[in-house]
Write a protein that holds these residues in place. Structure first.
Motif, PDB file in Angstrom:
ATOM      1  N   UNK A   1      84.031 -12.919   7.846  1.00  0.00           N
ATOM      2  CA  UNK A   1      82.982 -12.797   8.854  1.00  0.00           C
ATOM      3  C   UNK A   1      82.447 -11.370   8.893  1.00  0.00           C
ATOM      4  N   UNK A   2      83.363 -10.397   8.887  1.00  0.00           N
ATOM      5  CA  UNK A   2      82.930  -8.993   8.911  1.00  0.00           C
ATOM      6  C   UNK A   2      82.271  -8.611   7.590  1.00  0.00           C
ATOM      7  N   UNK A   3      82.785  -9.101   6.473  1.00  0.00           N
ATOM      8  CA  UNK A   3      82.175  -8.795   5.186  1.00  0.00           C
ATOM      9  C   UNK A   3      80.735  -9.287   5.141  1.00  0.00           C
ATOM     10  N   UNK A   4      80.492 -10.489   5.668  1.00  0.00           N
ATOM     11  CA  UNK A   4      79.142 -11.031   5.681  1.00  0.00           C
ATOM     12  C   UNK A   4      78.230 -10.185   6.560  1.00  0.00           C
TER      13      UNK A   4
ATOM     14  N   UNK B   1      75.997 -12.706  13.186  1.00  0.00           N
ATOM     15  CA  UNK B   1      75.717 -13.737  12.179  1.00  0.00           C
ATOM     16  C   UNK B   1      76.945 -14.138  11.371  1.00  0.00           C
ATOM     17  N   UNK B   2      77.745 -13.159  10.939  1.00  0.00           N
ATOM     18  CA  UNK B   2      78.946 -13.481  10.162  1.00  0.00           C
ATOM     19  C   UNK B   2      79.966 -14.247  10.978  1.00  0.00           C
TER      20      UNK B   2
ATOM     21  N   UNK C   1      83.412 -17.960  15.031  1.00  0.00           N
ATOM     22  CA  UNK C   1      84.129 -17.017  15.880  1.00  0.00           C
ATOM     23  C   UNK C   1      83.220 -16.500  16.988  1.00  0.00           C
ATOM     24  N   UNK C   2      83.832 -16.217  18.126  1.00  0.00           N
ATOM     25  CA  UNK C   2      83.082 -15.759  19.288  1.00  0.00           C
ATOM     26  C   UNK C   2      83.915 -14.743  20.061  1.00  0.00           C
ATOM     27  N   UNK C   3      83.257 -13.792  20.704  1.00  0.00           N
ATOM     28  CA  UNK C   3      83.945 -12.741  21.449  1.00  0.00           C
ATOM     29  C   UNK C   3      83.459 -12.746  22.892  1.00  0.00           C
TER      30      UNK C   3
ATOM     31  N   UNK D   1      86.299 -25.985  10.684  1.00  0.00           N
ATOM     32  CA  UNK D   1      85.573 -26.942   9.861  1.00  0.00           C
ATOM     33  C   UNK D   1      85.688 -26.587   8.379  1.00  0.00           C
ATOM     34  N   UNK D   2      85.952 -27.585   7.523  1.00  0.00           N
ATOM     35  CA  UNK D   2      86.039 -27.312   6.075  1.00  0.00           C
ATOM     36  C   UNK D   2      84.697 -26.919   5.463  1.00  0.00           C
ATOM     37  N   UNK D   3      83.602 -27.111   6.229  1.00  0.00           N
ATOM     38  CA  UNK D   3      82.286 -26.774   5.693  1.00  0.00           C
ATOM     39  C   UNK D   3      81.970 -25.285   5.819  1.00  0.00           C
ATOM     40  N   UNK D   4      82.707 -24.573   6.647  1.00  0.00           N
ATOM     41  CA  UNK D   4      82.386 -23.161   6.873  1.00  0.00           C
ATOM     42  C   UNK D   4      82.505 -22.320   5.609  1.00  0.00           C
ATOM     43  N   UNK D   5      83.536 -22.492   4.777  1.00  0.00           N
ATOM     44  CA  UNK D   5      83.576 -21.714   3.530  1.00  0.00           C
ATOM     45  C   UNK D   5      82.374 -21.972   2.627  1.00  0.00           C
TER      46      UNK D   5
END
Length: 478
Positions: free
Chosen positions: A146-149, A204-205, A211-213, A279-283
């Motif tokens: 997520x951070x890399x994106x 966005x990532x 993920x949510x904060x 979700x398996x679709x996230x990757x």
């Protein structure tokens, strides 16, 4: 019925009713004014939920009963067995409570191990202990990607600014631009990430990775808290992107997260890091996003490499295209062309040896059409008994070809013309001929010599006399 009436008939608080609606157990209709309207069926649903929840049914069990995935009788048998286990636990807890009372222990004299040793597994896995945890996603790789994106998107934004506004690429940037790039990565992260966390509770990532904060109150972070968290992540988690420090910080963060430890930047500020699902679709979405970012970087590179003038060009416009190509690829020590197509002295930072005299350096010859646009470019270079020949002639031929070919309409940003031209133009030894046709332009370079040893970048005389070199170059529309 409106919300107030349904509250009165069920005895439930409005927050409970809204909660069950969000969880997909209740589906009231909406009036024209947007208010919810509850039917008798909704009332029965709420009472059923109320009853089943009092019997300790989970929301997932109730939803399965609603959809018919489970039968009520089978579910009741499961709950009856669960209550039987609870009775055994309650009886054991009663016995321990009586023993503690009979021994008249106080909190100061309480020896917990004495009572835990009776049934250690029961205490270790007690529901109350398991629930005493903050909601936190201990998914190190998910958070890393997520951070890399997010970093890739910030780099793409900076690349787009450089490409569109300044017509430059960091691939060929001069020395010192690494520090500028590093500083902009820090600055843009500090500007953009807190903004997204404050407004949307995610980036966005993080959004792609589910993920949510949130703050400890369940609300989005204030802008000040979001800035504080972002800075802490940049320093403690990323080491401010300093190469070795970045690796160390990332490794420590990965190890801590793998061992079930909250990140210090979340723990100290009581921040909840929430994972919506796995979700398996996230990757696959992540992979698609990364491919798109790489594609956009290629497009930005082509935009930056595009010449100032396209299509048919005059001598002055060709000179600008030629000079722009040298600037883009960081060739500051190469000669430039002035508005009349004549060579100018390069600006050299260090003392350079010139292996040919100024009067011997060949000027480009231009053939123009009736409208004043270039039809053909050529030069000839003849040298006898020279001590040394540099590769300046080959450089002129290659960069002149690049400047005119890259200006053609067919060399658009989606054709990846700069990459193709740089790879196809034979930027090799002086004595190697080439005949190349691209984007409707043909370039021909021929070298004839005797008495020289071709060393690639230079040609050395094999004998002290009787050396001869002839180079001819032409560049014309097909």
């Amino acid at each position: 019925m409106n919300i107030k009436e349904i509250e009165q008939k069920t005895g439930m608080a409005r927050a409970n009713i809204r909660f069950y609606e969000e969880k997909g157990l209740l589906f009231p209709k909406r009036a024209d004014n947007g208010y919810r309207i509850y039917s008798q069926e909704d009332l029965q649903t709420l009472k059923r939920v109320q009853l089943l929840r009092s019997l300790d049914f989970s929301l997932e069990d109730i939803r399965a009963l609603q959809t018919g995935e489970k039968e009520l009788c089978a579910a009741l048998q499961e709950r009856e067995a669960a209550w039987a286990r609870q009775r055994e636990k309650a009886q054991r807890a009663q016995e321990i409570c009586r023993a503690m009372q009979n021994e008249q222990v106080t909190y100061a004299t309480l020896e917990a191990e004495k009572y835990i040793s009776v049934a250690p597994e029961a205490f270790r896995h007690a529901p109350s202990v398991q629930e005493d945890r903050l909601p936190y996603p201990f998914y190190p790789w998910r958070r890393f990607f997520a951070r890399m994106l997010d970093q890739m998107l910030i780099n793409l934004l900076w690349t787009a600014v450089l490409s569109i506004v300044f017509k430059m690429s960091l691939i060929h940037a001069a020395k010192g631009w690494e520090l500028v790039d590093w500083g902009m990565a820090i600055l843009l992260t500090m500007l953009l990430e807190p903004f997204f966390l404050h407004l949307f509770g995610t980036t966005p990532g993080k959004w792609i990775m589910g993920l949510r904060i949130e703050g400890s109150d369940g609300k989005k972070l204030s802008l000040a808290d979001a800035r504080s968290r972002t800075w802490s992540v940049l320093w403690r988690g990323e080491g401010l992107y300093v190469p070795i420090l970045n690796f160390i910080r990332n490794w420590k963060s990965y190890r801590a997260c793998s061992q079930g430890e909250m990140s210090s930047w979340d723990w100290e500020n009581s921040i909840s890091y929430i994972a919506r699902d796995r979700s398996p679709f996230r990757p696959w979405i992540l992979a698609a996003a990364m491919v798109c970012i790489f594609g956009m970087n290629f497009i930005c590179y082509n935009i930056a490499a595009a010449p100032p003038h396209r299509g048919k060009v005059t001598i002055g416009q060709f000179a600008q295209n030629y000079n722009a190509a040298l600037d883009f690829y960081g060739l500051s020590d190469e000669r430039r062309l002035d508005a009349a197509g004549k060579w100018t002295e390069p600006e050299r930072d260090t003392i350079a040896i010139i292996f040919y005299q100024e009067e011997d350096f060949p000027q480009l010859q231009f053939s123009l059409d009736q409208e004043g646009y270039i039809r053909e470019i050529s030069f000839e270079y003849i040298q006898e008994d020279a001590e040394l020949i540099s590769r300046g002639m080959k450089n002129i031929a290659c960069w002149a070809s690049y400047a005119l070919m890259n200006a053609q309409p067919s060399a658009h940003i989606f054709s990846f013309a700069p990459w193709r031209l740089v790879s196809d133009l034979p930027n090799s030894s002086i004595g190697e001929d080439f005949d190349l046709s691209m984007f409707g332009v043909r370039a021909s370079y021929q070298c004839r010599q005797s008495g020289y040893m071709d060393m690639g970048d230079m040609m050395w005389p094999a004998n002290e006399a009787d050396n001869f070199l002839s180079i001819s170059f032409s560049l014309a529309y097909e």
